[in-house]
Scaffold this active site. Structure first.
Site, PDB file in Angstrom:
ATOM      1  N   GLU A  81      12.754  -5.238  17.759  1.00 17.13           N
ATOM      2  CA  GLU A  81      13.302  -4.207  16.886  1.00 17.13           C
ATOM      3  C   GLU A  81      14.636  -4.705  16.351  1.00 17.13           C
ATOM      4  OE1 GLU A  81      13.473  -0.620  19.143  1.00 17.13           O
ATOM      5  OE2 GLU A  81      11.299  -0.354  19.173  1.00 17.13           O
TER       6      GLU A  81
ATOM      7  N   HIS B  56       1.999   3.592  16.449  1.00 16.85           N
ATOM      8  CA  HIS B  56       2.014   2.165  16.122  1.00 16.85           C
ATOM      9  C   HIS B  56       2.059   1.327  17.395  1.00 16.85           C
ATOM     10  CE1 HIS B  56       2.576   1.500  11.683  1.00 16.85           C
ATOM     11  NE2 HIS B  56       2.585   2.820  11.751  1.00 16.85           N
TER      12      HIS B  56
ATOM     13  N   ARG C 238      -0.098   6.139   4.227  1.00 17.15           N
ATOM     14  CA  ARG C 238      -1.394   6.397   4.876  1.00 17.15           C
ATOM     15  C   ARG C 238      -2.557   5.683   4.189  1.00 17.15           C
ATOM     16  NH1 ARG C 238       0.083   8.102   9.856  1.00 17.15           N
ATOM     17  NH2 ARG C 238       1.318  10.026   9.810  1.00 17.15           N
TER      18      ARG C 238
ATOM     19  N   LYS D 243      -2.515   0.231   5.249  1.00 23.53           N
ATOM     20  CA  LYS D 243      -1.924  -1.115   5.115  1.00 23.53           C
ATOM     21  C   LYS D 243      -1.503  -1.694   6.461  1.00 23.53           C
ATOM     22  CE  LYS D 243       2.639   0.750   3.801  1.00 23.53           C
ATOM     23  NZ  LYS D 243       2.238   2.162   4.047  1.00 23.53           N
ATOM     24  N   SER D 244      -0.926  -0.870   7.342  1.00 19.98           N
ATOM     25  CA  SER D 244      -0.478  -1.375   8.637  1.00 19.98           C
ATOM     26  C   SER D 244      -1.657  -1.793   9.508  1.00 19.98           C
ATOM     27  CB  SER D 244       0.367  -0.330   9.365  1.00 19.98           C
ATOM     28  OG  SER D 244       1.599  -0.127   8.703  1.00 19.98           O
TER      29      SER D 244
ATOM     30  N   GLY E 174       0.824  -1.201   0.000  1.00 18.81           N
ATOM     31  CA  GLY E 174       0.000   0.000   0.000  1.00 18.81           C
ATOM     32  C   GLY E 174       0.856   1.247   0.000  1.00 18.81           C
TER      33      GLY E 174
END
Length: 204
Positions: free
Chosen positions: A88, A76, A36, A39-40, A33
């Site tokens: 991470e 997020h 904005r 997609k997330s 995507g």
């Protein structure tokens, strides 16, 4: 029922619970995507059907020198369920190979940006192309052999104007090729546009 048969029954029931919990154990999904596009959020909802998830964040960690990026990272983090574990790392290949729980990788675009920096692509350090190929092939090999459900988010960058800088063109070209390779090894590929989800069919 003997103790042995009781243990066998318990073993098979536990195995059945795992299968019900994780569904198709090798399902791999790529969600593409634009910026904005949603997609997330869609990826988070998609993977949330599993009770335990490892969220893999390969992008830059937040920094006080970049409050806008820090705000994005904080947003997020705030959306993730408390029972999700966050890792991470830029070692996506190692994370995939060592995974024992479903993974959500968000996203391949931020990962690639860091990898290009680590291999010396931005400064055209001698041998950077070979180092980049090795990193990408290592990740793609791990993606192909993933043994847990995994969802990867990536930017769709090929629909805009040609970037005006060489670094932008390099990033666009490499990410476009990476997305194509990842899609080839995925069970499903979804495209999110303006919050709407389109399932992409067979590759051409």
């Amino acid at each position: 029922m003997t103790k042995l048969t009781q243990r066998l029954a318990a073993f098979f029931e536990a195995a059945a619970r795992v299968m019900r919990q994780y569904g198709r154990t090798r399902e791999k999904v790529l969600i593409l995507g634009g910026v904005r596009s949603g997609k997330s959020r869609h990826a988070e909802r998609f993977i949330a059907r599993h009770p335990e998830v490892v969220y893999v964040a390969p992008g830059l960690p937040p920094s006080p020198d970049d409050p806008e990026w820090a705000a994005r990272v904080a947003a997020h983090r705030a959306r993730r369920p408390e029972n999700w574990r966050t890792v991470e790392t830029t070692d996506l290949a190692g994370t995939l190979r060592g995974a024992s729980r479903p993974l959500l990788i968000d996203c391949l675009g931020t990962w690639l940006s860091r990898v290009l920096d680590e291999v010396g692509a931005w400064t055209q350090t001698e041998g950077w192309e070979l180092r980049l190929d090795e990193r990408l092939e290592d990740f793609l090999s791990a993606w192909d052999s993933a043994h847990v459900p995994v969802v990867a988010v990536s930017n769709e960058v090929g629909s805009g104007v040609v970037p005006g800088f060489a670094s932008g063109r390099l990033f666009r070209d490499v990410l476009g090729a990476l997305n194509t390779r990842v899609a080839a090894g995925s069970d499903r590929v979804l495209l999110v546009v303006a919050g709407r989800v389109v399932e992409l069919g067979e590759r051409g």
